[in-house]
Scaffold this motif. Structure first.
Motif, PDB file in Angstrom:
ATOM      1  N   HIS A   1       0.818  -1.224   0.000  1.00 34.74           N
ATOM      2  CA  HIS A   1       0.000   0.000   0.000  1.00 34.74           C
ATOM      3  C   HIS A   1       0.849   1.271   0.000  1.00 34.74           C
ATOM      4  O   HIS A   1       2.075   1.243   0.184  1.00 34.74           O
TER       5      HIS A   1
ATOM      6  N   GLU B   1      -1.532   4.840   4.125  1.00 31.00           N
ATOM      7  CA  GLU B   1      -2.648   3.921   3.876  1.00 31.00           C
ATOM      8  C   GLU B   1      -2.630   2.742   4.841  1.00 31.00           C
ATOM      9  O   GLU B   1      -1.797   2.664   5.745  1.00 31.00           O
TER      10      GLU B   1
ATOM     11  N   LYS C   1      -8.328  -0.242   3.526  1.00 29.42           N
ATOM     12  CA  LYS C   1      -8.618   0.626   2.372  1.00 29.42           C
ATOM     13  C   LYS C   1      -8.695  -0.187   1.081  1.00 29.42           C
ATOM     14  O   LYS C   1      -9.304   0.253   0.100  1.00 29.42           O
ATOM     15  N   TYR C   2      -8.079  -1.367   1.075  1.00 33.07           N
ATOM     16  CA  TYR C   2      -7.990  -2.172  -0.139  1.00 33.07           C
ATOM     17  C   TYR C   2      -9.040  -3.276  -0.195  1.00 33.07           C
ATOM     18  O   TYR C   2      -8.894  -4.237  -0.960  1.00 33.07           O
TER      19      TYR C   2
ATOM     20  N   HIS D   1       0.993   0.247  -4.879  1.00 31.90           N
ATOM     21  CA  HIS D   1       0.545   1.603  -5.176  1.00 31.90           C
ATOM     22  C   HIS D   1       1.429   2.639  -4.501  1.00 31.90           C
ATOM     23  O   HIS D   1       1.810   2.483  -3.337  1.00 31.90           O
ATOM     24  N   SER D   2       1.764   3.705  -5.220  1.00 29.04           N
ATOM     25  CA  SER D   2       2.417   4.898  -4.681  1.00 29.04           C
ATOM     26  C   SER D   2       3.690   4.556  -3.897  1.00 29.04           C
ATOM     27  O   SER D   2       4.613   3.965  -4.454  1.00 29.04           O
TER      28      SER D   2
ATOM     29  N   SER E   1       0.630   3.984 -10.136  1.00 26.27           N
ATOM     30  CA  SER E   1       1.108   5.316  -9.724  1.00 26.27           C
ATOM     31  C   SER E   1       2.290   5.199  -8.752  1.00 26.27           C
ATOM     32  O   SER E   1       2.284   5.790  -7.670  1.00 26.27           O
TER      33      SER E   1
ATOM     34  N   ASN F   1      -8.483  15.607  -5.719  1.00 35.11           N
ATOM     35  CA  ASN F   1      -9.268  14.430  -6.119  1.00 35.11           C
ATOM     36  C   ASN F   1     -10.303  14.766  -7.186  1.00 35.11           C
ATOM     37  O   ASN F   1     -11.348  14.131  -7.265  1.00 35.11           O
TER      38      ASN F   1
ATOM     39  N   ASP G   1      -1.693  13.426 -11.724  1.00 36.65           N
ATOM     40  CA  ASP G   1      -1.099  12.987 -10.463  1.00 36.65           C
ATOM     41  C   ASP G   1      -0.358  14.146  -9.800  1.00 36.65           C
ATOM     42  O   ASP G   1       0.582  14.697 -10.364  1.00 36.65           O
TER      43      ASP G   1
ATOM     44  N   HIS H   1      -4.233  10.402  -8.604  1.00 37.21           N
ATOM     45  CA  HIS H   1      -3.170   9.507  -8.149  1.00 37.21           C
ATOM     46  C   HIS H   1      -3.686   8.107  -7.821  1.00 37.21           C
ATOM     47  O   HIS H   1      -3.104   7.107  -8.240  1.00 37.21           O
ATOM     48  N   GLU H   2      -4.783   8.023  -7.073  1.00 35.69           N
ATOM     49  CA  GLU H   2      -5.360   6.729  -6.707  1.00 35.69           C
ATOM     50  C   GLU H   2      -6.360   6.317  -7.790  1.00 35.69           C
ATOM     51  O   GLU H   2      -7.548   6.623  -7.712  1.00 35.69           O
TER      52      GLU H   2
ATOM     53  N   THR I   1      -9.783   4.875  -7.123  1.00 35.71           N
ATOM     54  CA  THR I   1     -10.880   5.691  -6.580  1.00 35.71           C
ATOM     55  C   THR I   1     -11.662   6.396  -7.689  1.00 35.71           C
ATOM     56  O   THR I   1     -12.580   7.156  -7.392  1.00 35.71           O
TER      57      THR I   1
END
Length: 361
Positions: A87, A91, A95-96, A165-166, A190, A236, A298, A330-331, A334
């Motif tokens: 993650h 995070e 969340k996943y 991610h990230s 990302s 966002n 992003d 970025h996410e 979402t």
């Protein structure tokens, strides 16, 4: 397999009615000991959590064999392996849950490591809203240990694949360089090849490095903010508000999920990680096939660094492909279903090649 996306207009209700009960029925959460040495065999300093809790890392697992028994319409009846999720910054595993649901529908078990300083894993600062790490080597070694000792046995004779991610993507990229073939395929969504610190990285390194040298390594870095229950709409734009609201509710309900700010040392280590993973000689070491997603809008990582990484990994025949998602934040997970469905189909088709994938919006 024919995977139906969760209804984005009634997201929380649909998630609670369909995915969450199934996830609960096949979930196991536990802990693992942190890695004691890095890839060179150099011993990592033993840390003692600031709140006196055990020095353990939280791991959440979802068993696809138990999931198969539920006979969810449209789900795969095959077992394709295990997905290890790495993650992002601030995070946590919960969340996943939506992504875990789709991976289970596609025939994969799921393993999620909460990185040190996140969720229910050990923390080394008293303020739970601050993320601190003493060395980026620790992140990489911990993820590699989770892959070897937990996720790989879960996969048994099937593939072990990675979704990162990230920040988790940056950690994963460094792991792929230092532990070749530790996973069979990798999706970097990302990835934080280079963080966008909204200031030149050399200046951030100078300022935060000086703060560390003067005894403020665990203090909140300049420009960072404490947790807020409000959703930042500016960062966002275009995302699915229902998904964002559900994720924010998770944070509000549990203080373990309210990490929100980097410590000075985290900033210094993030910059060191970025420099190390972009070393051309290290990029050439990657043998794992990679699918990298780049978000067109992003604000948190630098896309130019991703472009550079892809070029360096692929220079001498490295197996890497980049998919740019125009307009995405970025996410990417979402975004509205119209964006997320093709993203999900690309991921699932890449991770397994034996079964046709249809994703219904």
């Amino acid at each position: 397999m024919e995977i139906a996306m969760i209804n984005e207009h009634e997201f929380q209700q649909d998630l609670e009615a369909t995915a969450l009960p199934a996830l609960d029925s096949c979930m196991h959460d536990g802990y693992m000991d942190p890695a004691v040495s890095d890839w060179h065999g150099h011993r990592l300093r033993t840390l003692h959590p600031a709140d006196g809790t055990p020095n353990k890392l939280h791991v959440v697992r979802y068993d696809v064999e138990k999931f198969h028994a539920l006979q969810i319409p449209g789900s795969s009846r095959q077992t394709h392996g295990t997905v290890l999720i790495s993650h992002g910054f601030t995070e946590f595993a919960a969340k996943y849950k939506e992504m875990a649901w789709y991976f289970l529908l596609a025939g994969f078990s799921v393993c999620i490591l909460e990185h040190r300083g996140h969720g229910y894993s050990a923390r080394d600062v008293r303020n739970d809203q601050i993320v601190y790490i003493d060395t980026w080597h620790r992140y990489v070694a911990d993820l590699a240990k989770c892959a070897r000792t937990i996720a790989r046995p879960m996969a048994a004779d099937k593939p072990l694949v990675l979704f990162a991610h990230s920040m988790g993507g940056g950690i994963a990229a460094a792991m792929l360089e230092r532990y070749p073939n530790i996973v069979d395929k990798a999706v970097l969504s990302s990835p934080m090849i280079e963080a966008n610190l909204h200031t030149p990285n050399w200046l951030a390194a100078l300022v935060c490095g000086a703060a560390c040298d003067f005894g403020h390594a665990k203090s909140m870095a300049p420009g960072q903010r404490a947790f807020t229950p409000l959703i930042d709409i500016k960062d966002n734009q275009g995302a699915c508000m229902q998904r964002l609201e559900w994720m924010k509710k998770l944070r509000i309900a549990d203080t373990h999920y309210q990490t929100s700010a980097a410590a000075n040392e985290w900033v210094r280590q993030a910059i060191r990680l970025s420099i190390a993973m972009q070393d051309p000689h290290m990029c050439e070491r990657i043998e794992t096939p990679i699918l990298l997603f780049q978000a067109g809008n992003d604000h948190w990582v630098r896309n130019k660094a991703q472009n550079r990484f892809v070029k360096r990994v692929g220079k001498d025949g490295g197996d890497i492909r980049m998919v740019r998602v125009p307009g995405s934040v970025h996410e990417i997970f979402t975004m509205p279903n119209s964006v997320m469905a093709p993203y999900l189909k690309e991921i699932l088709t890449f991770l397994q090649t034996s079964e046709p994938v249809t994703v219904l919006v």
